[in-house]
Motif scaffolding. Structure first.
Motif, mmCIF file in Angstrom:
data_model
loop_
_atom_site.group_PDB
_atom_site.id
_atom_site.type_symbol
_atom_site.label_atom_id
_atom_site.label_comp_id
_atom_site.label_asym_id
_atom_site.label_seq_id
_atom_site.Cartn_x
_atom_site.Cartn_y
_atom_site.Cartn_z
ATOM 1 N N ALA A 408 0.832 -1.208 0.000
ATOM 2 C CA ALA A 408 0.000 0.000 0.000
ATOM 3 C C ALA A 408 0.864 1.256 0.000
ATOM 4 C CB ALA A 408 -0.918 0.001 1.212
ATOM 5 N N LEU A 409 0.384 2.268 -0.723
ATOM 6 C CA LEU A 409 1.005 3.591 -0.735
ATOM 7 C C LEU A 409 0.234 4.507 0.201
ATOM 8 C CD1 LEU A 409 1.464 3.844 -4.597
ATOM 9 C CD2 LEU A 409 3.332 3.623 -2.931
ATOM 10 N N SER A 410 0.942 5.464 0.782
ATOM 11 C CA SER A 410 0.270 6.405 1.670
ATOM 12 C C SER A 410 0.966 7.761 1.579
ATOM 13 C CB SER A 410 0.284 5.889 3.117
ATOM 14 O OG SER A 410 1.613 5.741 3.572
ATOM 15 N N GLY A 411 0.273 8.759 2.028
ATOM 16 C CA GLY A 411 0.831 10.100 1.991
ATOM 17 C C GLY A 411 0.783 10.683 0.589
ATOM 18 N N GLU A 412 1.312 11.884 0.480
ATOM 19 C CA GLU A 412 1.306 12.576 -0.799
ATOM 20 C C GLU A 412 2.601 12.299 -1.565
ATOM 21 O OE1 GLU A 412 -1.090 14.393 -2.295
ATOM 22 O OE2 GLU A 412 -2.350 13.653 -0.647
ATOM 23 N N PRO A 413 2.510 12.142 -2.907
ATOM 24 C CA PRO A 413 3.740 11.971 -3.693
ATOM 25 C C PRO A 413 4.630 13.203 -3.588
ATOM 26 C CG PRO A 413 1.784 11.416 -4.982
ATOM 27 C CD PRO A 413 1.300 12.075 -3.738
ATOM 28 N N ARG A 414 5.892 12.974 -3.674
ATOM 29 C CA ARG A 414 6.876 14.046 -3.585
ATOM 30 C C ARG A 414 7.764 13.982 -4.814
ATOM 31 N NH1 ARG A 414 11.943 13.627 0.563
ATOM 32 N NH2 ARG A 414 13.295 15.171 -0.465
ATOM 33 N N SER A 415 8.046 15.112 -5.411
ATOM 34 C CA SER A 415 8.886 15.162 -6.609
ATOM 35 C C SER A 415 10.342 15.388 -6.241
ATOM 36 C CB SER A 415 8.423 16.273 -7.553
ATOM 37 O OG SER A 415 7.169 15.975 -8.110
ATOM 38 N N ILE A 416 11.215 14.696 -6.957
ATOM 39 C CA ILE A 416 12.662 14.842 -6.784
ATOM 40 C C ILE A 416 13.265 15.041 -8.169
ATOM 41 C CG2 ILE A 416 14.805 13.706 -6.071
ATOM 42 C CD1 ILE A 416 13.195 12.172 -3.995
ATOM 43 N N HIS A 417 14.067 16.063 -8.301
ATOM 44 C CA HIS A 417 14.711 16.318 -9.587
ATOM 45 C C HIS A 417 15.847 15.314 -9.792
ATOM 46 C CE1 HIS A 417 16.564 18.184 -13.011
ATOM 47 N NE2 HIS A 417 17.707 18.334 -12.341
ATOM 48 N N ALA A 418 15.876 14.691 -10.962
ATOM 49 C CA ALA A 418 16.951 13.755 -11.324
ATOM 50 C C ALA A 418 16.933 13.583 -12.833
ATOM 51 C CB ALA A 418 16.777 12.416 -10.629
ATOM 52 N N ASP A 419 18.125 13.426 -13.424
ATOM 53 C CA ASP A 419 18.162 13.143 -14.860
ATOM 54 C C ASP A 419 18.519 11.683 -15.145
ATOM 55 O OD1 ASP A 419 20.815 13.093 -14.147
ATOM 56 O OD2 ASP A 419 21.456 14.682 -15.535
#
Length: 997
Positions: A408-419
């Motif tokens: 299960a997933l929980s919480g809000e998605p968070r963005s991370i910069h990566a190439d």
């Protein structure tokens, strides 16, 4: 210097620059680069388009397991498609193209397929194109309309249409020990076996032997691992009992410890040496095999996992350490096991920034936390990547809190910069060859991987292939395996000290992150996690059905990266564990094999040609050769000015008048041996063979399972459990397949071996009134009189010092003997018989005279045993035993097979003394303008010197009842019509007085 090329490091030659082109653009690299590493160093992230959806794809791996970056390599006008860019070594002048796109890689019109995702899910072609068409083409299946377009869209690369001018070779090798894989385990195994005096062949797919030791960053015995490997290779190179085969893929494991391998000899060269082949196929027969093939890293399954810039962690580590290339400047890591931490550390040391390490686990060892600290990165334990961002290149990822136990997933998605995103879903030992050898893999719960099966041939495993992921353990296993394979006793071994880096211990059993978006399992075939679940819902729950319905793990991929994740998703859908679902059996080839290498030197007219041992003698003595199936046989030994008919008439008269000799080496010969040999023969022949005495032969007839005649021939009993079966030339292969099928599938309990020995025996049949006298004058060690050698008797003796086996049997109607010897001595014995026959006017004769004498005698061959006739049709019902069942006995009495009006064998005599034609119809009423009313046809015809008439064998309705009646031949294609008389098929010596003597 490229921004992606590191300041130093790697095992490339930075002092030299290579220029090559990809999709028409010129790039540069260094010796030691692959096409993939060089393009990455030049900042290229887009390598191809996916199979079905035409999604942009980048490099996923660094080896033969690459599913995305498949390219076409051009050599002049010749094209070779579907080569992983990860195994193409660059050289000056290399030209490569991306695939599966139009008009260009960046702008591909077929990318519109992504909008039709739900319509082209797994199995869509089975369901979409089966219905009928409405409108003007009503009644036509939809597939018939769409097929042309579907076939054009299917596939990946486009094959070339011009001839390939490259040279290819085939080689055979025999060794005591074959070691497959030249990593630390393989090198140690080869060295241990070689030191015990074994003949060793060491093969590895890579150009540089050493495997992961070349790029792992470990220290072995105080040396960098690459230096330790180089020293081991030099030691092996110096040994005269070791053959090293770099750039060689062992792709098939077959019975009898026979393995097939492909050596890429000159693909890496701009100008191959004169006469140097491009590829070489090796057939290696080994007493024992060491499999040290390593392991393959698995991807994780999550939305957007196929975006260019998403790569396997181990591949990125290799690009950094071996090629001096950074796959990205700001790198994120997503893992469920420890090995990805080493990759993160390697990229950090090479100059990349580590944006974050995302681990689905919450319990991380202190060593891994230390590695993360050295990488100076943020740790996100108990998290998962749920999406990737960007277009044709990665710009970022989204992560979310994740519970590994429930998924299960929980919480809000968070963005991370990566190439660049490095993912690791665990490791799968590369057990493909062991699986091919014939047993099922075994699931290991701790490693979450299939391990090799228990050997059922002479092989042993070592290293990551067995699940031993530490270098120390791999070296220890390799040493023990090398000793075992060489036949030496295992002894204490002081393994070199290894400064350990993180290995690949058991991973958390997490393979998929279920979130909105396309999550790819098989990158090469665009198979998503939803496709696997769809297959389950539609009833395709067997792993074999799953594979074929979804195309998961098919083609060149062979499940290298996709197998275990696909099985895990299917297991979850079924509510079972992975071992309960099982795995598909890996099949050869392990990796793609060029067709040219399989053909080797054979090209142009590819029709096989088989020559008897006496072939050169026939040519030297005026024979006109004739293609009889695959064999070249003498048609006639013509004199100057003779027609074919005149020649065979002369040869026939000479044989019936004195003696003749014919080459019968082409007859099929099969050794049938074992305690149940006689029982097998009783089952396959219509008559009894278990009652046959040793030293005697018997004529036999075989039926097919449907009751129709299959083949005839003689079988000789050489010992209580030893028979030699002879077959017609044309049916030798079919009879062998027939026997093998029944032994392997229907009667596996019978203790019998069957071996084709056609090419091991040379045979000469000598017949005629003087045949016995000729043999008596040259055979030593046995008499050949009637008492010693009666009809169907067998004796052993010598001719001109060569052991021979002689059986008295006849196909010509004359007293005749078949003389067999080893094929190498065929011409020697043949010439001795010719010399012995000179005082008796012995003549060699060819197929035409042979056919003439068999027609005169009424013997049947393939022309009459044509797949439609029964034993009764051919008047061979006297051979149908009533004491035993046999193949075909249950079906031979069907109503249609015993009807009175069936075609039966008869003889035909021309009444207008004109030649007859094979295939001509027999009619009761002649109507040249409107031919009709056929009652049969001619099967074989000739001019009979014995009768002075043109005669034929024919199959005619109610044949026996028509003896003595008149009819006509009707052959409108050749304009031949004429009266004939229907007679018995026994034209010559029906009592057999000449044959029995």
């Amino acid at each position: 210097m490229s921004a992606r090329r590191t300041e130093g490091g790697g095992r490339i030659d930075r002092a030299r620059t290579i220029r090559f082109t990809f999709d028409g653009a010129t790039y540069s690299g260094h010796p030691g680069d692959t096409l993939a590493s060089a393009l990455l160093a030049n900042g290229v992230s887009l390598f191809g388009r996916s199979f079905k959806y035409h999604r942009p794809r980048g490099v996923l791996s660094a080896g033969v397991d690459e599913p995305n970056a498949l390219v076409t390599v051009l050599r002049g006008q010749a094209r070779e498609p579907n080569i992983p860019a990860t195994i193409v070594e660059i050289h000056d002048g290399l030209v490569a193209e991306s695939q599966n796109r139009f008009p260009s890689l960046a702008w591909d019109v077929s990318a519109v397929n992504q909008l039709a995702g739900p319509l082209i899910s797994a199995g869509f072609y089975y369901k979409t194109f089966m219905g009928p068409v409405i409108g003007p083409l009503k009644g036509t299946r939809f597939w018939m309309v769409c097929e042309r377009f579907i076939r054009r869209a299917a596939g990946l690369g486009r094959a070339g249409a011009v001839p390939d001018k490259a040279r290819y070779e085939r080689m055979n090798a025999f060794c005591d020990v074959l070691v497959v894989g030249a990593g630390p385990a393989g090198l140690t195994a080869a060295k241990a076996a070689a030191e015990k005096g074994a003949r060793v062949v060491l093969a590895d797919i890579e150009p540089r032997l050493g495997g992961s030791a070349n790029w792992s960053g470990e220290v072995i015995d105080g040396k960098p691992a690459a230096d330790w490997a180089a020293a081991a290779v030099n030691d092996l190179r110096a040994a005269d009992n070791v053959r090293l085969l770099p750039r060689t893929t062992v792709w098939g494991y077959y019975d009898g410890n026979t393995l097939a391998a492909l050596e890429r000899v000159s693909d890496h060269k701009q100008h191959p040496a004169k006469g140097e082949p491009r590829h070489r196929t090796w057939t290696i027969r080994a007493k024992s095999v060491v499999l040290a093939t390593g392991a393959l890293e698995r991807p994780l399954v999550f939305p957007g996992n196929d975006r260019p810039g998403v790569m396997l962690a181990g591949a990125a580590e290799r690009y950094a350490n071996e090629f001096g290339v950074l796959p990205g400047q700001k790198v994120a890591v997503f893992t469920n096991n420890d090995s990805a931490y080493r990759a993160a550390h390697a990229l950090r040391q090479a100059g990349a920034a580590i944006a974050a390490i995302v681990d689905v686990r919450t319990d991380i060892s202190a060593d891994m936390l230390d590695f993360a600290g050295k990488a100076e990165t943020e740790m996100l334990t108990g998290h998962a990547v749920v999406a990737t961002e960007g277009g044709k290149a990665l710009t970022g990822i989204k992560v979310q809190r994740f519970d590994a136990a429930s998924g299960a997933l929980s919480g809000e998605p968070r963005s991370i910069h990566a190439d660049c995103l490095l993912m690791s879903g665990g490791w799968s030992p590369a057990i493909h060859l062991a699986s091919q050898a014939g047993a099922r893999a075994e699931w290991n719960e701790a490693l979450q991987a299939f391990l090799p099966p228990k050997p059922n041939q002479k092989w042993t495993g070592a290293g990551a292939f067995t699940g031993a992921f530490s270098t120390t353990e791999a070296i220890e296993q390799g040493h023990a395996a090398g000793l075992t394979a060489s036949g030496a006793r295992s002894k204490h071994f002081d393994a070199p000290a290894v400064e350990a880096a993180p290995g690949a211990p058991g991973s958390e059993p997490v393979f998929e992150i279920t979130a909105p978006g396309k999550s790819f399992v098989d990158f090469q075939h665009d198979v998503t996690a939803d496709d696997v679940r769809l297959a389950h819902r539609e009833g395709f729950v067997s792993v074999e059905h799953l594979k074929r319905y979804t195309t998961l793990g098919m083609a060149t991929d062979q499940g290298k990266t996709s197998n275990v994740p696909g099985l895990a998703i299917m297991a979850a859908a079924l509510g079972k564990e992975i071992p309960q679902v099982g795995t598909t059996r890996f099949r050869p080839p392990y990796a793609a094999v060029s067709l040219g290498s399989l053909a080797g030197e054979r090209y142009g007219d590819l029709k096989p040609e088989r020559l008897t041992p006496m072939h050169d003698w026939h040519l030297a003595n005026g024979a006109s050769m004739y293609s009889a199936g695959l064999w070249w046989r003498p048609q006639i030994y013509g004199h100057a000015g003779e027609t074919v008919e005149q020649a065979y008439v002369r040869e026939t008269k000479a044989t019936r008048g004195s003696a003749g000799i014919v080459d019968v080496s082409t007859l099929g010969k099969i050794a049938v041996q074992g305690p149940d040999a006689a029982e097998l023969l009783d089952r396959v022949y219509t008559n009894m063979f278990s009652t046959l005495a040793v030293g005697k032969a018997r004529y036999g007839l075989m039926l097919r399972e449907d009751g129709l005649a299959f083949d005839d021939g003689t079988t000789w009993r050489l010992g209580e459990q030893d028979f030699l079966m002879t077959t017609t030339t044309a049916n030798a292969g079919k009879v062998m397949q027939h026997l093998e099928y029944f032994l392997e599938v229907i009667w596996p309990d019978l203790k019998v071996t069957v071996t084709s020995v056609t090419d091991q025996w040379a045979g000469a049949a000598i017949g005629g009134p003087k045949a016995r006298e000729i043999l008596a004058s040259c055979v030593e060690g046995t008499a050949v009189d009637n008492a010693t050698l009666p009809f169907m008797g067998i004796v052993h003796g010598e001719i001109a010092g060569v052991p021979v086996m002689i059986c008295r049997l006849s196909f010509s109607g004359e007293m005749a003997f078949e003389v067999y010897c080893g094929a190498d001595w065929g011409t020697h014995v043949w010439e001795a018989l010719i010399e012995a026959g000179k005082p008796f006017d012995l003549v060699p004769y060819g197929l035409e005279a042979l056919g003439t004498m068999r027609i005169e005698k009424g013997h049947v061959t393939g022309a009459e045993i044509d797949g439609r006739t029964t034993a009764r049709d051919l008047h061979l019902d006297w051979m149908l035993s009533k004491k035993k069942p046999f193949i075909g006995s249950a079906m031979m009495d069907r109503e249609g097979l015993i009807a009175a009006d069936r075609l039966q064998l008869v003889g035909v005599v021309s009444l207008d003394n004109r030649p007859l034609n094979g295939g001509a119809h027999i009619v009761e009423q002649l109507d040249e303008k409107n031919p009709h009313g056929s009652i049969g046809h001619i099967t074989a015809c000739c001019y009979s010197p014995s009768l002075g008439k043109y005669i034929a064998l024919a199959l005619v309705e109610g044949g026996k009842a028509r003896h003595g009646s008149r009819a006509f031949t009707s052959d409108p294609l050749r304009g031949r019509f004429g009266p004939v008389e229907i007679v018995s098929h026994h034209f010559f010596d029906p009592e057999g007085s000449r044959m029995h003597g």
